[in-house]
Scaffold this motif. Sequence first.
Motif, PDB file in Angstrom:
ATOM      1  N   VAL A   1      -5.423  -0.324  16.551  1.00 44.61           N
ATOM      2  CA  VAL A   1      -5.597   0.597  17.672  1.00 44.61           C
ATOM      3  C   VAL A   1      -6.778   0.089  18.491  1.00 44.61           C
ATOM      4  O   VAL A   1      -7.879  -0.100  17.951  1.00 44.61           O
ATOM      5  CB  VAL A   1      -5.852   2.040  17.202  1.00 44.61           C
ATOM      6  CG1 VAL A   1      -6.097   2.953  18.408  1.00 44.61           C
ATOM      7  CG2 VAL A   1      -4.686   2.559  16.368  1.00 44.61           C
ATOM      8  N   ARG A   2      -6.534  -0.135  19.767  1.00 45.71           N
ATOM      9  CA  ARG A   2      -7.574  -0.662  20.663  1.00 45.71           C
ATOM     10  C   ARG A   2      -7.964   0.423  21.646  1.00 45.71           C
ATOM     11  O   ARG A   2      -7.118   0.951  22.381  1.00 45.71           O
ATOM     12  CB  ARG A   2      -7.039  -1.895  21.397  1.00 45.71           C
ATOM     13  CG  ARG A   2      -8.072  -2.701  22.170  1.00 45.71           C
ATOM     14  CD  ARG A   2      -7.425  -4.020  22.597  1.00 45.71           C
ATOM     15  NE  ARG A   2      -8.343  -4.863  23.338  1.00 45.71           N
ATOM     16  CZ  ARG A   2      -8.138  -5.291  24.582  1.00 45.71           C
ATOM     17  NH1 ARG A   2      -7.031  -4.916  25.217  1.00 45.71           N
ATOM     18  NH2 ARG A   2      -8.996  -6.073  25.179  1.00 45.71           N
ATOM     19  N   LYS A   3      -9.238   0.773  21.661  1.00 49.22           N
ATOM     20  CA  LYS A   3      -9.750   1.850  22.503  1.00 49.22           C
ATOM     21  C   LYS A   3     -10.572   1.278  23.651  1.00 49.22           C
ATOM     22  O   LYS A   3     -11.063   0.156  23.588  1.00 49.22           O
ATOM     23  CB  LYS A   3     -10.620   2.793  21.671  1.00 49.22           C
ATOM     24  CG  LYS A   3      -9.908   3.421  20.479  1.00 49.22           C
ATOM     25  CD  LYS A   3     -10.863   4.295  19.685  1.00 49.22           C
ATOM     26  CE  LYS A   3     -10.172   4.988  18.536  1.00 49.22           C
ATOM     27  NZ  LYS A   3     -11.102   5.843  17.752  1.00 49.22           N
TER      28      LYS A   3
ATOM     29  N   MET B   1     -11.715  -2.428  18.786  1.00 49.65           N
ATOM     30  CA  MET B   1     -10.505  -2.613  17.996  1.00 49.65           C
ATOM     31  C   MET B   1     -10.707  -2.059  16.591  1.00 49.65           C
ATOM     32  O   MET B   1     -11.695  -2.353  15.921  1.00 49.65           O
ATOM     33  CB  MET B   1     -10.145  -4.093  17.910  1.00 49.65           C
ATOM     34  CG  MET B   1      -8.862  -4.375  17.157  1.00 49.65           C
ATOM     35  SD  MET B   1      -7.384  -4.096  18.168  1.00 49.65           S
ATOM     36  CE  MET B   1      -7.216  -5.720  18.909  1.00 49.65           C
ATOM     37  N   GLU B   2      -9.730  -1.253  16.151  1.00 47.02           N
ATOM     38  CA  GLU B   2      -9.700  -0.768  14.781  1.00 47.02           C
ATOM     39  C   GLU B   2      -8.492  -1.379  14.081  1.00 47.02           C
ATOM     40  O   GLU B   2      -7.446  -1.566  14.698  1.00 47.02           O
ATOM     41  CB  GLU B   2      -9.596   0.752  14.736  1.00 47.02           C
ATOM     42  CG  GLU B   2     -10.781   1.473  15.344  1.00 47.02           C
ATOM     43  CD  GLU B   2     -10.608   2.984  15.342  1.00 47.02           C
ATOM     44  OE1 GLU B   2     -11.618   3.696  15.354  1.00 47.02           O
ATOM     45  OE2 GLU B   2      -9.438   3.446  15.343  1.00 47.02           O
ATOM     46  N   LEU B   3      -8.629  -1.650  12.784  1.00 47.95           N
ATOM     47  CA  LEU B   3      -7.546  -2.243  12.005  1.00 47.95           C
ATOM     48  C   LEU B   3      -7.356  -1.463  10.718  1.00 47.95           C
ATOM     49  O   LEU B   3      -8.336  -1.101  10.043  1.00 47.95           O
ATOM     50  CB  LEU B   3      -7.866  -3.703  11.671  1.00 47.95           C
ATOM     51  CG  LEU B   3      -6.807  -4.460  10.850  1.00 47.95           C
ATOM     52  CD1 LEU B   3      -5.540  -4.673  11.672  1.00 47.95           C
ATOM     53  CD2 LEU B   3      -7.362  -5.778  10.337  1.00 47.95           C
ATOM     54  N   PHE B   4      -6.081  -1.206  10.379  1.00 54.20           N
ATOM     55  CA  PHE B   4      -5.764  -0.442   9.172  1.00 54.20           C
ATOM     56  C   PHE B   4      -4.647  -1.137   8.399  1.00 54.20           C
ATOM     57  O   PHE B   4      -3.755  -1.757   8.988  1.00 54.20           O
ATOM     58  CB  PHE B   4      -5.320   0.979   9.542  1.00 54.20           C
ATOM     59  CG  PHE B   4      -6.295   1.701  10.423  1.00 54.20           C
ATOM     60  CD1 PHE B   4      -7.429   2.301   9.904  1.00 54.20           C
ATOM     61  CD2 PHE B   4      -6.079   1.760  11.802  1.00 54.20           C
ATOM     62  CE1 PHE B   4      -8.334   2.955  10.728  1.00 54.20           C
ATOM     63  CE2 PHE B   4      -6.976   2.413  12.634  1.00 54.20           C
ATOM     64  CZ  PHE B   4      -8.109   3.013  12.100  1.00 54.20           C
ATOM     65  N   ASP B   5      -4.696  -1.014   7.089  1.00 56.25           N
ATOM     66  CA  ASP B   5      -3.648  -1.483   6.193  1.00 56.25           C
ATOM     67  C   ASP B   5      -2.826  -0.261   5.798  1.00 56.25           C
ATOM     68  O   ASP B   5      -3.239   0.529   4.944  1.00 56.25           O
ATOM     69  CB  ASP B   5      -4.268  -2.149   4.964  1.00 56.25           C
ATOM     70  CG  ASP B   5      -3.229  -2.622   3.950  1.00 56.25           C
ATOM     71  OD1 ASP B   5      -2.040  -2.271   4.096  1.00 56.25           O
ATOM     72  OD2 ASP B   5      -3.624  -3.331   3.003  1.00 56.25           O
ATOM     73  N   LEU B   6      -1.652  -0.084   6.423  1.00 52.98           N
ATOM     74  CA  LEU B   6      -0.874   1.133   6.207  1.00 52.98           C
ATOM     75  C   LEU B   6      -0.262   1.203   4.810  1.00 52.98           C
ATOM     76  O   LEU B   6       0.100   2.290   4.356  1.00 52.98           O
ATOM     77  CB  LEU B   6       0.220   1.261   7.264  1.00 52.98           C
ATOM     78  CG  LEU B   6      -0.261   1.451   8.703  1.00 52.98           C
ATOM     79  CD1 LEU B   6       0.930   1.709   9.620  1.00 52.98           C
ATOM     80  CD2 LEU B   6      -1.262   2.577   8.828  1.00 52.98           C
ATOM     81  N   ASP B   7      -0.137   0.057   4.131  1.00 46.42           N
ATOM     82  CA  ASP B   7       0.378   0.097   2.761  1.00 46.42           C
ATOM     83  C   ASP B   7      -0.568   0.837   1.826  1.00 46.42           C
ATOM     84  O   ASP B   7      -0.130   1.559   0.922  1.00 46.42           O
ATOM     85  CB  ASP B   7       0.600  -1.322   2.228  1.00 46.42           C
ATOM     86  CG  ASP B   7       1.880  -1.949   2.760  1.00 46.42           C
ATOM     87  OD1 ASP B   7       2.630  -1.260   3.492  1.00 46.42           O
ATOM     88  OD2 ASP B   7       2.131  -3.134   2.455  1.00 46.42           O
ATOM     89  N   SER B   8      -1.859   0.671   2.039  1.00 42.57           N
ATOM     90  CA  SER B   8      -2.844   1.310   1.166  1.00 42.57           C
ATOM     91  C   SER B   8      -3.581   2.459   1.837  1.00 42.57           C
ATOM     92  O   SER B   8      -4.312   3.202   1.176  1.00 42.57           O
ATOM     93  CB  SER B   8      -3.880   0.271   0.690  1.00 42.57           C
ATOM     94  OG  SER B   8      -4.569  -0.297   1.800  1.00 42.57           O
ATOM     95  N   ASP B   9      -3.365   2.631   3.137  1.00 38.32           N
ATOM     96  CA  ASP B   9      -4.134   3.617   3.904  1.00 38.32           C
ATOM     97  C   ASP B   9      -3.246   4.222   4.986  1.00 38.32           C
ATOM     98  O   ASP B   9      -3.451   3.998   6.172  1.00 38.32           O
ATOM     99  CB  ASP B   9      -5.369   2.928   4.514  1.00 38.32           C
ATOM    100  CG  ASP B   9      -6.257   3.851   5.338  1.00 38.32           C
ATOM    101  OD1 ASP B   9      -6.215   5.084   5.085  1.00 38.32           O
ATOM    102  OD2 ASP B   9      -6.965   3.355   6.222  1.00 38.32           O
TER     103      ASP B   9
END
Length: 456
Positions: free
Chosen positions: A399-401, A410-418
Amino acid sequence: MDRRTFLKHCLASSVASAGAAYAGLQVVNTSIIARAGRKRPNIIYILADDLGYGDIGCYGQQKIETPNIDKLAAEGMRFTQHYAGNTVCAPSRCVLLTGLHTGHSYIRDNFELNGYQLPIPEDTLTVSKVLKSAGYVTGCIGKWGLGGPDSTGHPNKQGFDHFYGYLGQIQAHNYYPDYLWRNTNLVPLGGQAYSHDLMTDEALWFLEEYQEKPFFLYIPYTIPHTQFQVPDLAQYANKEGWSSDQKTQAAMISRMDRDIGRIVEKVQSLGLNDNTLIIFTSDNGPHGSGGTLAFFDANGPLRGLKRDLYDGGIREPMVARWPGMIKPGTLTDHFSAFWDFFPTCCDLIGIDIPPGLDGISFLPTLLGQSVRQLQHDYLYWEFKARDLQAVRMGKWKAVRKAVDTATPVMELFDLDSDIGESNNIAEDYPEIVEQLGQIMLDAHTFNPNFRILYGE
């Protein structure tokens, strides 16, 4: 011609050229359905308005009763990673009908114009035009939001033989309107009728009227968008500890569920059950007004709500039912989005998918043929009102704000674990951040009405 001028020219002309190139549409007998000896199916696409991922029973809802939608899921397929076209109404609907994500679509945010919304150009290539050209009767009953009366965006100019409902989104905030539209004619109501009930009656009429022909019926309901209005609170009237808004929200959703049951019953009574694909989903995440977000856990395990590009704003429940073709009780984690609906319809009825669409047909997933299912390299969104971009690539979500500034974040997330996007790991994976940032640049084309990148 410089890049900006060129892209502006492309934006204005691409839909017209695509429409002209596809005007000679011919049905080809090469679809999976035709090879199975089946007739081309009817398609009913039901779109809720501001329904959250956790708002219905088959996605974990504990307080609001949705037995008919839950039954659709039990008799068909439930998607766990399906995404809306955008996080607000108009662009999400544009994406659905055009098969283009918001880096390429004409409408990329809500845009009010003379009491209605910015109209899509008359020559826009839409799924409704393609289905109509292939011999389908096409109907849109509900909230439109892509152009007002006498505009190029009117549904009758965008491939729909029949329209009934709200042309504009602002009027649709009131469930007891002074009028609705039937095609180009005003239908006076004097604020005395509940619009949702009228739209359901119109949908039932459409099914009765066109049962002998293949049809595409698009039902963009307005429930559960605010305001909080409903004729009666039904089973929620005496709920202790519930606020008035919470009771009304629940009653609205259950009323929509009841009427989805009526639509299914009508399909069955007309003998169309085995030849009708029904899809149900929502245009974006929950509005969360009136204390409904936390009380109903409306976004389930997801972060955010309407107007966010976190998954709570864009990941939606989607169920699909087609007796004899979709295996009952199926769960899929295939990740898909609104821009996939257009090519899926083409695949369903055996016509060539128009060039230039961003979508991928998910028909193989519906039919349990996962080995034939193509996959997205990524999914992309942009949202001007909050200056946001987002990309989903496999397990990664960025997600880029503050996009329209010299210092975007820029934010980065691992959707498999989060899945709740609570742990920003951008600093730990600079190479992934760089890759997804480049996708954001590549997926975006200039749009003069929705300029988003710094310096455009």
